[in-house]
Design a protein around this motif. Structure first.
Motif, short mmCIF file in Angstrom:
data_model
loop_
_atom_site.label_atom_id
_atom_site.label_comp_id
_atom_site.label_asym_id
_atom_site.label_seq_id
_atom_site.Cartn_x
_atom_site.Cartn_y
_atom_site.Cartn_z
N ARG A 46 0.84 -1.19 0.00
CA ARG A 46 0.00 0.00 0.00
C ARG A 46 0.89 1.25 0.00
NH1 ARG A 46 -5.11 0.17 3.96
NH2 ARG A 46 -5.30 -1.84 2.88
N TYR A 99 -7.85 3.30 -1.08
CA TYR A 99 -8.36 3.29 0.28
C TYR A 99 -8.32 4.70 0.87
CZ TYR A 99 -7.54 -1.75 0.04
OH TYR A 99 -7.54 -3.08 -0.33
N TRP A 123 -9.26 2.83 8.49
CA TRP A 123 -9.26 2.54 7.05
C TRP A 123 -10.66 2.19 6.57
CZ3 TRP A 123 -5.03 3.48 4.25
CH2 TRP A 123 -3.79 3.54 4.91
N LYS A 125 -12.83 0.26 3.28
CA LYS A 125 -12.67 -1.04 2.64
C LYS A 125 -12.14 -0.95 1.23
CE LYS A 125 -16.15 -3.32 5.50
NZ LYS A 125 -17.40 -4.11 5.52
N GLY A 126 -12.07 0.25 0.68
CA GLY A 126 -11.47 0.42 -0.62
C GLY A 126 -12.45 0.47 -1.77
#
Length: 133
Positions: A46, A99, A123, A125-126
């Motif tokens: 990432r 994300y 975060w 979940k994208g």
């Protein structure tokens, strides 16, 4: 608990544009918070894309990773608790799951979390972005 929900991912052609949205619970837009966009392509770690600072001093300051400078723009609408990522001039290598991340400002700062994404506390979940060649 901060909740982040991304949307806007889609398939676009090289050179195209896309706008991603991150709906953040109100606390994410509170004082001394950093909210940003990160991405992860298959088989890669990432990486930070862009971040924006919410705080008493220099509120709204933005930071960008070198690969996206001049092409991507991060912005926020505090009334809607939403952070946007406008992506223009997309390259094939921009394809990834994007994300939204957020967290209290740390010693890393909003610039540093682009290098060390683990510095973010929360975060989403994208949302998937594919770029067709």
């Amino acid at each position: 608990q901060v909740q982040l929900v991304e949307s806007g991912g889609d398939s676009v052609e090289v050179g195209g544009s896309l706008r991603l949205s991150c709906a953040a619970s109100r606390v994410a837009s509170a004082n001394n918070f950093c909210i940003g966009w990160f991405r992860q392509a298959p088989g890669k770690e990432r990486e930070g894309v862009a971040s924006i600072y919410n705080g008493r001093y220099n509120d709204g300051a933005t930071f960008y990773a070198d690969p996206v400078k001049g092409r991507f723009t991060i912005s926020q609408d505090n009334s809607k608790n939403t952070v946007y990522l406008q992506m223009d001039g997309l390259y094939a290598e921009d394809a990834a799951t994007y994300y939204c991340g957020a967290g209290p400002l740390s010693d890393l700062g909003c610039r540093g979390v682009l290098i060390y994404p683990d510095g973010m506390s929360y975060w989403g979940k994208g949302t998937l972005v594919t770029v067709a060649t």
